[in-house]
Structures are given as C-alpha cells and as structure tokens.
Design a protein around this motif. Structure first.
Motif, PDB file in Angstrom:
ATOM      1  N   ALA A  89      37.995  39.448  43.950  1.00 23.40           N
ATOM      2  CA  ALA A  89      36.938  38.895  42.931  1.00 23.40           C
ATOM      3  C   ALA A  89      35.566  39.602  42.980  1.00 23.40           C
ATOM      4  CB  ALA A  89      36.657  37.620  43.122  1.00 23.40           C
ATOM      5  N   HIS A  90      35.165  40.176  44.195  1.00 21.43           N
ATOM      6  CA  HIS A  90      34.108  40.639  44.575  1.00 21.43           C
ATOM      7  C   HIS A  90      34.076  42.214  44.313  1.00 21.43           C
ATOM      8  CE1 HIS A  90      33.269  37.000  46.745  1.00 21.43           C
ATOM      9  NE2 HIS A  90      31.900  37.252  46.366  1.00 21.43           N
ATOM     10  N   ILE A  91      35.349  42.734  44.147  1.00 20.76           N
ATOM     11  CA  ILE A  91      35.524  44.135  43.909  1.00 20.76           C
ATOM     12  C   ILE A  91      35.112  44.245  42.265  1.00 20.76           C
ATOM     13  CG2 ILE A  91      37.068  45.969  43.584  1.00 20.76           C
ATOM     14  CD1 ILE A  91      38.203  45.024  46.191  1.00 20.76           C
ATOM     15  N   HIS A 123      33.588  27.568  41.558  1.00 18.41           N
ATOM     16  CA  HIS A 123      34.851  28.420  41.920  1.00 18.41           C
ATOM     17  C   HIS A 123      34.398  29.324  43.141  1.00 18.41           C
ATOM     18  CE1 HIS A 123      38.689  29.948  41.917  1.00 18.41           C
ATOM     19  NE2 HIS A 123      38.385  31.073  41.374  1.00 18.41           N
ATOM     20  N   ASN A 124      33.185  30.024  42.719  1.00 18.06           N
ATOM     21  CA  ASN A 124      32.613  30.805  43.684  1.00 18.06           C
ATOM     22  C   ASN A 124      32.008  30.156  45.032  1.00 18.06           C
ATOM     23  OD1 ASN A 124      31.435  33.769  44.073  1.00 18.06           O
ATOM     24  ND2 ASN A 124      29.463  32.785  44.001  1.00 18.06           N
ATOM     25  N   THR A 125      31.396  29.219  44.718  1.00 16.24           N
ATOM     26  CA  THR A 125      30.808  28.502  45.887  1.00 16.24           C
ATOM     27  C   THR A 125      32.018  27.969  46.654  1.00 16.24           C
ATOM     28  OG1 THR A 125      28.840  27.733  44.537  1.00 16.24           O
ATOM     29  CG2 THR A 125      29.220  26.467  46.585  1.00 16.24           C
ATOM     30  N   LEU A 145      42.925  43.921  37.842  1.00 19.62           N
ATOM     31  CA  LEU A 145      42.654  43.257  38.986  1.00 19.62           C
ATOM     32  C   LEU A 145      42.200  41.654  38.832  1.00 19.62           C
ATOM     33  CD1 LEU A 145      42.164  43.868  42.161  1.00 19.62           C
ATOM     34  CD2 LEU A 145      39.661  44.363  41.742  1.00 19.62           C
ATOM     35  N   GLN A 146      41.794  41.411  37.716  1.00 18.06           N
ATOM     36  CA  GLN A 146      41.598  40.147  37.405  1.00 18.06           C
ATOM     37  C   GLN A 146      42.723  39.252  37.175  1.00 18.06           C
ATOM     38  OE1 GLN A 146      38.981  40.608  34.091  1.00 18.06           O
ATOM     39  NE2 GLN A 146      37.193  39.758  35.284  1.00 18.06           N
ATOM     40  N   SER A 147      43.854  40.188  36.442  1.00 13.71           N
ATOM     41  CA  SER A 147      45.127  39.394  36.092  1.00 13.71           C
ATOM     42  C   SER A 147      46.085  39.300  37.677  1.00 13.71           C
ATOM     43  CB  SER A 147      45.787  40.692  35.160  1.00 13.71           C
ATOM     44  OG  SER A 147      47.180  40.043  35.067  1.00 13.71           O
ATOM     45  N   PHE A 168      42.548  38.332  50.250  1.00 18.30           N
ATOM     46  CA  PHE A 168      42.806  39.332  48.767  1.00 18.30           C
ATOM     47  C   PHE A 168      42.019  38.529  47.777  1.00 18.30           C
ATOM     48  CE2 PHE A 168      44.925  39.934  44.927  1.00 18.30           C
ATOM     49  CZ  PHE A 168      44.577  41.038  44.562  1.00 18.30           C
ATOM     50  N   MET A 169      42.015  37.578  47.257  1.00 14.29           N
ATOM     51  CA  MET A 169      41.616  36.784  46.382  1.00 14.29           C
ATOM     52  C   MET A 169      39.993  36.869  46.572  1.00 14.29           C
ATOM     53  SD  MET A 169      43.983  35.237  44.445  1.00 14.29           S
ATOM     54  CE  MET A 169      43.320  33.999  43.630  1.00 14.29           C
TER      55      MET A 169
END
Length: 185
Positions: free
Chosen positions: A30-32, A142-144, A46-48, A25-26
């Motif tokens: 993030a990609h959505i 965080h993304n990597t 969605l960010q919240s 989900f996480m």
C-alpha cells in the motif's frame, strides 16, 4: 531439551508466520503504490495483488481463529500471570484489528464501486450497496487500522525478543518454525 508439548503445533506456527508475512506485504504494498503514478500498470497490478492477498487474509484469519478455538496445542506460559494476561490482551487486540481491517478493506473497495477479484479467478461482488461518498472515511480508517496493526505487531515482536534475551524463557522458541530452533539455549 525441546519437547513438542513445549512448542506450538506446526499448523499454529505456520498460521502465525504466514499472517506476519501477509501483514508486512499488505502494509508495504500500500505504501509503495502511493508513490507510483496513478493509472500505471504497475500501480494497478500492485493494488490487484494487495486486494487478492486481502481476500486470502480474510480466509486465513477465519481458519486461524477456528483452529485456535478448536485445535492446536497451547504450551504452558512460563511468565508472570500479569504478563500472560497482557499477552492475551495483545493477541486479542491483534485478532480484532485484523478482522476490522479486513472488513474495512472490503467496504472501502465496494464503496469505490470498482469490481475486485481473487487473483483473477473469481469476482467478489458487493452484498449490499455502499455509499460512494463514504469511501474517503473508509480509506482513512483502513490506513489508521493498518498503522495500529503494524505498531502492535512490532510491540509483539519486541516482547518476544525481550522474553528470549532478557527473561531467558521459552516464549520465542515456542513459535519458531522448524524442528530445531536456532535460538535454542
């Protein structure tokens, strides 16, 4: 025959599958939101939810590590010792990456200088000041790390399927939920 000692205990299995679901989900959320227009209620919502699940993940991982160290059963592995060592190293890397990802998520949010809370129930204040100039670096890390978790978790899943379908051992069945396994041989 499927004895309880041949499987992980119910709580360990629950932690495993809950962690998998939250990670998926996480990553997906993030990609959505990256494809949603900035400032829209859907993107902010969605960010919240992502942030709240990140806080929940932090608690889940801490409890999971405590349970792994002090409780739960560990069925005897029925693989070659080298494969068992590889599996332990992969699990250790997954735990480490999850802990790093949680820390980076908190640091990134605090570096943004925006308050965040847990499902609107309580705020999570920054325990120290974080330079706002570092938010780009923290976001990139965080993304990597997110991609590293997804890749390693994918290898973990493929290894479980390989054990089941190629090796014919009980590795996958030991972690499946429920009292009866659909993959019972």
């Amino acid at each position: 025959m499927n004895h309880a000692a041949d499987r992980y205990d119910r709580l360990t299995r629950t932690f495993h599958w809950l962690t998998a679901a939250v990670v998926i989900f996480m990553f997906a959320s993030a990609h959505i939101w990256e494809n949603l227009e900035k400032g829209t209620p859907l993107r902010k919502g969605l960010q919240s939810v992502h942030i709240s699940f990140g806080i929940a993940m932090a608690l889940l991982i801490v409890v999971r590590i405590v349970w792994r160290v002090f409780g739960g059963n560990r069925p005897k592995a029925d693989s070659h010792p080298a494969l068992n060592l590889l599996a332990k190293m992969a699990h250790g890397c997954l735990y480490l990456l999850l802990l790093v990802q949680i820390a980076l998520g908190f640091l990134f949010r605090w570096a943004q200088g925006e308050p965040f809370n847990f499902f609107g129930l309580f705020p999570v204040p920054a325990p120290f000041v974080i330079d706002h100039d570092g938010r780009g670096t923290l976001g990139g890390l965080h993304n990597t790390v997110a991609w590293a978790i997804i890749l390693l978790a994918g290898l973990h899943a493929m290894a479980a399927l390989w054990h089941h379908f190629v090796m014919g051992d009980s590795t996958l069945r030991r972690m499946l939920p429920g009292s009866r396994n659909v993959f019972q041989k």
